[in-house]
Motif scaffolding. Structure first.
Motif, PDB file in Angstrom:
ATOM      1  N   THR A 248      -0.782  -4.412  -9.016  1.00 32.04           N
ATOM      2  CA  THR A 248      -1.257  -3.079  -8.672  1.00 32.04           C
ATOM      3  C   THR A 248      -1.773  -3.071  -7.244  1.00 32.04           C
ATOM      4  O   THR A 248      -2.570  -3.947  -6.848  1.00 32.04           O
ATOM      5  CB  THR A 248      -2.374  -2.632  -9.635  1.00 32.04           C
ATOM      6  N   ALA A 249      -1.299  -2.117  -6.470  1.00 34.20           N
ATOM      7  CA  ALA A 249      -1.711  -2.024  -5.067  1.00 34.20           C
ATOM      8  C   ALA A 249      -3.207  -1.753  -4.943  1.00 34.20           C
ATOM      9  O   ALA A 249      -3.862  -2.223  -4.007  1.00 34.20           O
ATOM     10  CB  ALA A 249      -0.911  -0.921  -4.366  1.00 34.20           C
ATOM     11  N   THR A 250      -3.752  -1.012  -5.894  1.00 33.81           N
ATOM     12  CA  THR A 250      -5.188  -0.709  -5.863  1.00 33.81           C
ATOM     13  C   THR A 250      -6.018  -1.983  -5.961  1.00 33.81           C
ATOM     14  O   THR A 250      -6.990  -2.176  -5.216  1.00 33.81           O
ATOM     15  CB  THR A 250      -5.558   0.245  -7.008  1.00 33.81           C
TER      16      THR A 250
ATOM     17  N   THR B 125       3.471   1.778  -1.600  1.00 39.83           N
ATOM     18  CA  THR B 125       3.958   2.097  -2.951  1.00 39.83           C
ATOM     19  C   THR B 125       3.037   3.066  -3.678  1.00 39.83           C
ATOM     20  O   THR B 125       3.459   3.704  -4.648  1.00 39.83           O
ATOM     21  CB  THR B 125       4.095   0.816  -3.790  1.00 39.83           C
ATOM     22  N   THR B 126       1.786   3.189  -3.226  1.00 38.00           N
ATOM     23  CA  THR B 126       0.875   4.131  -3.869  1.00 38.00           C
ATOM     24  C   THR B 126       1.287   5.574  -3.609  1.00 38.00           C
ATOM     25  O   THR B 126       0.827   6.482  -4.301  1.00 38.00           O
ATOM     26  CB  THR B 126      -0.568   3.921  -3.365  1.00 38.00           C
TER      27      THR B 126
ATOM     28  N   THR C  52       5.135   7.556 -10.046  1.00 38.17           N
ATOM     29  CA  THR C  52       5.490   6.535 -11.034  1.00 38.17           C
ATOM     30  C   THR C  52       6.894   6.748 -11.567  1.00 38.17           C
ATOM     31  O   THR C  52       7.621   5.782 -11.856  1.00 38.17           O
ATOM     32  CB  THR C  52       4.480   6.572 -12.193  1.00 38.17           C
TER      33      THR C  52
ATOM     34  N   ILE D 295       0.836  -1.204   0.000  1.00 37.03           N
ATOM     35  CA  ILE D 295       0.000   0.000   0.000  1.00 37.03           C
ATOM     36  C   ILE D 295       0.870   1.255   0.000  1.00 37.03           C
ATOM     37  O   ILE D 295       0.514   2.280  -0.611  1.00 37.03           O
ATOM     38  CB  ILE D 295      -0.947  -0.001   1.218  1.00 37.03           C
TER      39      ILE D 295
END
Length: 283
Positions: free
Chosen positions: A157-159, A122-123, A127, A120
């Motif tokens: 993807t963390a999302t 990393t969000t 980029t 999380i």
């Protein structure tokens, strides 16, 4: 007295509904107007694009821009490259996010919680920060200038992981324990029970992921070098020259690039809010 209070409350509810509906319509029109102008501009000849005062409706509608765009760009190849990249990445993203989300939600291990926090976190990273190390890895693996080079780094993807974990946490543990008592393995529980009831999350993440990958520009621009491997967005950027921009072709080609996204949303959006897809958790 009660009737009077009820009437006042009902009047307030109607007023609030009218105000909220009006605000929603205004916001919808604010979003719709630029898109409508953009689409209508694709039917204008070049002489009408920058006339003053600006007209939203084309005076002499023409399809010449679309014909020129089709002849200037190899749309079948570009659509194929972009579709392969978007669909493959979306499928792998859903599978990877679902498995990770299930593990984070249902496996009681402290190191998994720490790992989830790291993912999380990393969000919060831009980029651009991770592009350089990811590019070095892709180049060393021999994936430079290939569709695999833009697909593999985009899978995780963390999302998506957060969405699936949030959903699986809401699933009662008794459902899993009952399946284990009946002799079901963790793999069978995941594929036959958890994935089917996670259909709303799968479709929602699928729509988002397809949109992200279809519109992705920076990473394909960095990784792809051969024009034969270009995706649609990279090819559209090629229409912008250093000293000259062919606006009629660019606008028409951009409108064509939106069509697949619009079709995907129209086809799948009704499943996202379908009440029956979550019926397995009711009661």
């Amino acid at each position: 007295m009660r009737e009077k209070t009820y009437s006042i409350s009902k009047l307030h509810d109607k007023t609030a509904t009218v105000l909220l509906t009006t605000a929603l319509i205004i916001v919808g029109l604010l979003y719709l107007f630029p898109l409508l102008w953009f689409v209508l501009s694709s039917f204008k000849p070049g002489s009408e694009l920058f006339t003053y005062p600006l007209n939203i409706l084309p005076e002499k509608p023409t399809f010449t821009s679309y014909l020129d765009a089709w002849n200037s760009l190899e749309f079948p190849r570009l659509f194929a490259n972009t579709l392969v990249s978007a669909v493959t990445t979306t499928i792998l993203t859903i599978f990877a996010s679902a498995t990770c989300g299930y593990a984070f939600a249902k496996y009681d291990q402290k190191w998994l919680n720490f790992f989830f926090i790291c993912i999380i976190a990393t969000t919060m990273l831009p980029t651009e920060v991770i592009m350089n190390p990811v590019f070095i890895i892709i180049r060393n693996l021999g994936l430079y200038d290939s569709l695999a080079g833009i697909i593999i780094p985009s899978i995780n993807t963390a999302t998506g992981i957060f969405m699936f974990r949030t959903f699986f946490v809401s699933v009662p543990d008794d459902l899993i324990e009952s399946a284990r008592i009946d002799g079901a393995s963790d793999g069978r529980i995941f594929f036959t029970i958890m994935l089917p009831i996670a259909k709303p999350v799968i479709l929602t993440l699928g729509i988002f992921s397809f949109q992200w990958r279809w519109n992705d520009y920076i990473w394909p621009l960095i990784v792809l070098n051969d024009p034969k491997n270009y995706t649609l967005q990279v090819a559209l950027r090629g229409l912008v020259g250093a000293e000259n921009i062919n606006w009629t072709i660019l606008i028409a080609a951009s409108v064509v690039s939106i069509i697949p996204l619009l079709l995907v949303f129209i086809v799948f959006q009704r499943y996202v809010t379908d009440a029956e897809t979550t019926s397995g958790l009711k009661g």
